[in-house]
Design an enzyme around this catalytic site. Structure first.
Site, short mmCIF file in Angstrom:
data_model
loop_
_atom_site.label_atom_id
_atom_site.label_comp_id
_atom_site.label_asym_id
_atom_site.label_seq_id
_atom_site.Cartn_x
_atom_site.Cartn_y
_atom_site.Cartn_z
N SER A 185 0.84 -1.20 0.00
CA SER A 185 0.00 0.00 0.00
C SER A 185 0.88 1.25 0.00
O SER A 185 1.93 1.28 0.66
CB SER A 185 -0.88 0.03 1.25
N THR A 243 -3.79 1.92 2.19
CA THR A 243 -4.21 3.24 1.74
C THR A 243 -5.68 3.45 2.05
O THR A 243 -6.10 4.55 2.41
CB THR A 243 -3.96 3.38 0.23
N HIS A 252 -10.85 -3.11 -4.05
CA HIS A 252 -10.76 -4.00 -5.21
C HIS A 252 -12.13 -4.38 -5.75
O HIS A 252 -13.00 -3.54 -5.90
CB HIS A 252 -9.92 -5.23 -4.88
#
Length: 277
Positions: free
Chosen positions: A55, A108, A152
């Site tokens: 990340s 993140t 995602h």
């Protein structure tokens, strides 16, 4: 060369050519497929493969030992993490004191959530629970937790669980900064030839774009039971111009994210110039 990245369609699409020895001059890869929560931890502890996908939020813990590769990662617009609930609500105040599941405390997604919640959730949230992202939506659906932060392919499938979107943190970030969202970064240990690795990653990205169907079998082999349409939507969303090269705007987005996080005391302080060398 050892490398670790997720089995998600964007990563397998990007690295297909290199993994399958289609990049001239690039060394053979020994691949470990790992959730980003694991690679964030490995890199911070100084273990794991010498090239990893982590990340952007985890960079402050590793930037002294690893260089940021300015291609191959996930950074873009319209692809931010979502805050989901089992109730039909759009009021951020409903999260005050509640239990929220996140995919990683150094993701993140979590960093964006912390920056957003500091401004919009009075008194802050309650307990933060870390769990693999594929378990978050069932837990929200079954009301084991009050809300979940998802990433995602969950952007495309959360309705299947009867869940509602409380906030798209990508929309918030883009409205607030006018910049794309830094999500996943490719890093390489500073003992390596970073310029060569950058070249090989970029060539793998370019090969994927030039031959989009060649990687399909490999992508679907690791797609965790996603349909072909969802896997392709995932690739279309996360593989973009910033995957080929971060460029001025991409680096500005990374500076904005980590600069704000440093200011809020959410990550260790470091010299942002290290991101460019």
């Amino acid at each position: 060369m050892n490398i670790a990245f997720s089995p998600c369609p964007n990563d397998t699409f990007v690295f297909h050519a290199w993994v399958h020895n289609l990049i001239k001059g690039a060394p053979a890869l020994d691949v470990t497929y790992a959730d980003i929560n694991l690679t964030n931890q490995w890199a911070a502890e100084g273990r794991g493969p010498e090239v990893q996908k982590i990340s952007y939020a985890a960079l402050p813990w590793v930037v002294k030992d690893f260089s940021l590769i300015p291609c191959g990662g996930a950074l873009g617009r319209g692809c931010g993490p979502l805050v989901l609930t089992a109730d039909q609500t759009i009021d951020p105040a409903s999260l005050s004191g509640k239990r929220v599941a996140v995919p990683s405390e150094r993701s993140t997604a979590y960093l964006l959530f912390r920056l957003w919640a500091a401004k919009h959730v009075p008194g802050g949230v309650g307990e933060i629970i870390v769990m693999p992202f594929h378990k978050i939506m069932p837990a929200v659906r079954d009301r084991k937790i009050d809300a979940g932060l998802v990433i995602h392919e969950a952007r495309f499938t959360y309705q299947n669980y009867g869940l509602s979107q409380l906030k798209d943190l990508g929309v918030w970030w883009e409205e607030d900064t006018k910049l794309p969202i830094p999500l996943g970064a490719i890093i390489a240990h500073r003992s390596l030839d970073v310029e060569e690795i950058t070249k090989w990653v970029r060539h793998s990205v370019e090969y994927a774009w030039a031959n989009p169907k060649v990687s399909r079998e490999y992508v679907m082999q690791h797609a965790q039971e996603l349909s072909l349409d969802v896997a392709q939507s995932h690739i279309d969303l996360y593989v973009n111009q910033y995957t080929g090269d971060l460029g001025t705007e991409g680096f500005a987005a990374v500076d904005a994210l980590l600069g704000r996080a440093i200011k809020e005391g959410l990550v260790p302080e470091f010299d942002l110039k290290l991101l460019r060398r």
